[in-house]
Write a protein that holds these residues in place. Structure first.
Motif, short mmCIF file in Angstrom:
data_model
loop_
_atom_site.label_atom_id
_atom_site.label_comp_id
_atom_site.label_asym_id
_atom_site.label_seq_id
_atom_site.Cartn_x
_atom_site.Cartn_y
_atom_site.Cartn_z
N PRO A 150 -73.99 61.93 11.09
CA PRO A 150 -73.40 63.25 11.37
C PRO A 150 -73.03 63.44 12.84
CG PRO A 150 -75.35 63.48 10.00
CD PRO A 150 -75.30 62.05 10.42
N GLN A 151 -73.86 62.91 13.73
CA GLN A 151 -73.55 63.05 15.16
C GLN A 151 -72.43 62.12 15.57
OE1 GLN A 151 -76.88 63.52 17.98
NE2 GLN A 151 -78.22 63.41 16.21
N ARG A 175 -78.87 61.12 7.93
CA ARG A 175 -79.12 62.52 8.28
C ARG A 175 -79.01 62.81 9.76
NH1 ARG A 175 -80.03 66.13 4.44
NH2 ARG A 175 -80.05 65.14 2.40
N VAL A 176 -79.20 61.78 10.59
CA VAL A 176 -79.26 62.03 12.03
C VAL A 176 -78.12 61.32 12.77
CG1 VAL A 176 -80.66 61.70 14.12
CG2 VAL A 176 -81.75 62.40 11.98
N GLN A 180 -82.53 59.66 19.52
CA GLN A 180 -82.35 60.35 18.25
C GLN A 180 -82.94 59.53 17.11
OE1 GLN A 180 -80.69 63.45 17.51
NE2 GLN A 180 -81.29 63.67 19.64
N ALA A 207 -79.40 76.96 18.24
CA ALA A 207 -79.14 75.54 18.38
C ALA A 207 -80.00 75.02 19.53
CB ALA A 207 -77.67 75.30 18.68
N TYR A 254 -73.92 72.29 15.19
CA TYR A 254 -74.62 73.51 14.89
C TYR A 254 -74.52 74.45 16.08
CZ TYR A 254 -77.82 76.98 13.31
OH TYR A 254 -78.35 78.18 12.94
N LEU A 263 -86.32 69.05 8.51
CA LEU A 263 -85.60 67.85 8.04
C LEU A 263 -86.55 66.78 7.49
CD1 LEU A 263 -82.88 66.41 7.72
CD2 LEU A 263 -83.19 65.48 10.02
N GLN A 290 -87.22 65.40 3.77
CA GLN A 290 -86.84 64.01 3.50
C GLN A 290 -88.03 63.13 3.16
OE1 GLN A 290 -83.81 62.04 3.87
NE2 GLN A 290 -82.90 64.03 3.45
N ASN A 322 -85.50 64.89 22.57
CA ASN A 322 -84.84 64.26 21.42
C ASN A 322 -84.75 65.16 20.19
OD1 ASN A 322 -84.77 62.08 23.08
ND2 ASN A 322 -86.29 60.86 22.00
N LEU A 323 -84.47 66.43 20.42
CA LEU A 323 -84.18 67.29 19.27
C LEU A 323 -82.85 66.87 18.67
CD1 LEU A 323 -85.24 70.81 20.59
CD2 LEU A 323 -86.52 69.27 19.10
N PHE A 324 -82.68 67.19 17.38
CA PHE A 324 -81.40 66.85 16.73
C PHE A 324 -80.39 67.94 17.07
CE2 PHE A 324 -84.67 65.28 13.54
CZ PHE A 324 -84.74 64.02 14.11
N PRO A 325 -79.39 67.62 17.88
CA PRO A 325 -78.51 68.68 18.40
C PRO A 325 -77.60 69.29 17.33
CG PRO A 325 -77.71 66.51 19.06
CD PRO A 325 -79.03 66.30 18.39
N HIS A 326 -77.42 68.57 16.21
CA HIS A 326 -76.51 69.08 15.19
C HIS A 326 -77.23 69.97 14.18
CE1 HIS A 326 -78.42 65.60 13.54
NE2 HIS A 326 -77.84 65.72 12.37
N ARG A 327 -78.51 70.19 14.41
CA ARG A 327 -79.29 71.01 13.48
C ARG A 327 -79.92 72.17 14.24
NH1 ARG A 327 -80.09 69.30 8.13
NH2 ARG A 327 -79.10 67.27 7.86
N SER A 328 -80.16 73.26 13.51
CA SER A 328 -80.81 74.42 14.12
C SER A 328 -82.26 74.07 14.45
CB SER A 328 -80.76 75.61 13.18
OG SER A 328 -81.66 75.40 12.11
#
Lengths: 236, 256
Positions: free
Chosen positions: A151-152, A147-148, A130, B141, A232, B108, B112, B95-101
């Motif tokens: 939150p996780q 941001r990454v 990540q 997701a 999400y 992102l 940023q 390695n996608l960000f799992p907490h984001r769509s």
């Protein structure tokens, strides 16, 4: 041995004693919640700073954080509360204008030590990929963290963090040493104060215990709800 | 730094990388020109991924120099975040960000790092999601997608930064066999559009059909290098031949 139910009843469920304490129960419960929430806010903020210090590449930060955590985890919270009640104001000539602030700091600095370790574990549990993905997109180390990673990590640590909140809620009973006024009584202080009154035996303690449960059990549900909603979800 | 840099996109000279005692890269020289698709093959442990990861400094080289788009990334004072915005990377594990769509995965870093407006970032993201055939999954997701779809999103995420160079680190190795094709198809399109690409892969057909050049890495050095037809079809080195036999005909491995 057969229990004398009449005596049990008057010792634990004395209606006169309940009536005497009832009007103030809700107010005291409110104080307990406010003290806990304020202390938790301090603990969370300070704990996050300590966790990041502990994970820092700078040795001095790590040493300071480790020292802090070992110190405040290793001594009874009661000692810290006493220190903030008497020692700290005298030594540094600080006057706490608000009892809430005083409590928040006294309990918060202890809680921060535990929360720091919880958060550190959570941050380390976020896969290294990540960080690499975010950094390879050109995001700075700070932006990646904010941001990454955090939150996780927050989602991972929700259950242990609830534990900290529950422990803190119960530790809020220690603030009696700060010399509360009836208006600032939290639940335990109220219950103890009412013990001698009205001849109700332990009724007031029982009532206060029920109030604690009425707070802690919904807290667990709140955690489960947060766990479900913070990630999400998306719609297919 | 722009895509029309006259010099080579990547220029590596005398690259060494050690992990503790173990020297993984032992003197690599490699130049990648604009629009070139270079495939890096080799046995596991030969240093392929490490070589790729040195280019955007996910690994810090032990010795040697690397220039990316005219900037020396091995310079101590390099602004690596700036270089990385021009270098997309696709990982084996997505390695996608799992907490984001899916959409937020693609916006992102735009927001940023490039400070694009929300509307602009979303427009760019949607364009790239469309490019990989996943515009209709923008609000999903990552966890709801198949591995192949996730990897395509990862490609769209990297492309959303408008990179001048794309690094692929075994992009299909974690995929079920039936999902490999959709990812390779996206990569092929990208190559045909002129993207400069460095691809660490075990997909020999892709290397042969899409690659301009194949590099065989063996024990931390470039043992053989040339056009795909030559390296894959008529390898000169004995170790390249042995490797290709193992990869292309795995049921007839000589156990020695």
């Amino acid at each position: 041995m057969t229990a004398d139910w009449e005596r049990v009843g008057s010792a634990f469920f004395n209606p006169v004693a309940i009536e005497a304490i009832a009007p103030r129960l809700l107010h005291a419960a409110g104080n307990t919640v406010v003290y806990t929430a304020a202390a938790f806010a301090v603990g969370l903020a300070l704990g996050l700073v300590l966790a990041l210090m502990k994970l820092s590449t700078v040795r001095v930060y790590r040493v300071i954080a480790t020292g802090y955590i070992e110190f405040f985890r290793g001594i009874p919270a009661l000692l810290v509360v006493i220190a903030f009640g008497y020692g700290v104001p005298a030594a540094f000539d600080i006057r706490f204008d608000s009892i809430i602030l005083q409590i928040a700091i006294a309990l918060g600095v202890v809680s921060a030590a535990y929360i720091a370790e919880t958060l550190r574990a959570g941050i380390q549990a976020v896969p290294k990929g990540q960080v690499e993905a975010a950094r390879s997109l050109g995001m700075s180390a700070t932006a990646t963290l904010a941001r990454v990673v955090v939150p996780q990590a927050f989602r991972i640590v929700l259950p242990p963090l609830t534990n900290e909140a529950v422990l803190l809620l119960k530790d809020s009973s220690l603030v009696f040493v700060l010399g509360l006024t009836p208006d600032t009584f939290e639940l335990t202080r109220l219950g103890r104060g009412a013990l001698s009154q009205a001849g109700g035996g332990l009724t007031s303690i029982l009532a206060v215990g029920v109030m604690y449960l009425l707070i802690t059990i919904p807290l667990s549900s709140l955690t489960r709800w947060l766990e479900r909603t913070t990630g999400y979800k998306g719609h297919v | 730094m722009s895509t029309s840099t006259p010099g080579p996109v990547v220029e590596i000279a005398g690259l060494h990388k050690s992990f503790g005692e173990r020297e993984v890269l032992r003197g690599i020289d490699l130049t990648v020109r604009q629009g070139e698709v270079v495939c890096i093959i080799g046995a596991s442990g030969s240093g392929k991924s490490t070589l790729l990861r040195c280019i955007n400094l996910l690994e810090q080289p032990t010795a040697g120099t690397i220039h990316v788009l005219g900037t020396e990334v091995t310079d101590r004072d390099v602004d690596i975040d700036r270089v990385r915005t021009h270098v997309g990377m696709v990982f084996q594990q997505f390695n996608l960000f799992p907490h984001r769509s899916v959409l937020e995965n693609c916006t992102l870093a735009q927001r940023q790092v490039l400070h694009r407006s929300k509307a602009e970032a979303e427009a760019v993201a949607m364009k790239n999601l469309e490019h990989v055939g996943l515009a209709d999954r923008a609000n999903s997701a990552p966890g709801q997608l198949s591995g192949g779809q996730q990897q395509r999103v990862a490609i769209a995420r990297a492309l959303s930064m408008d990179p001048a160079l794309m690094l692929f680190d075994e992009p299909t190795s974690a995929l079920d066999p039936e999902l490999v094709g959709e990812v390779l198809a996206v990569m092929r399109t990208l190559a045909e559009e002129g993207m400069t690409m460095l691809v660490v892969t075990h997909e020999m057909i892709f290397a042969r059909e899409v690659g301009d050049r194949v590099i065989f890495l063996d024990d931390g050095v470039v043992l053989e290098e040339g056009p795909p037809d030559q390296v894959l079809g008529a390898p000169r080195e004995e170790r390249t031949q042995a490797f290709l036999r193992r990869v292309l005909d795995p049921t007839h491995i000589d156990p020695t």
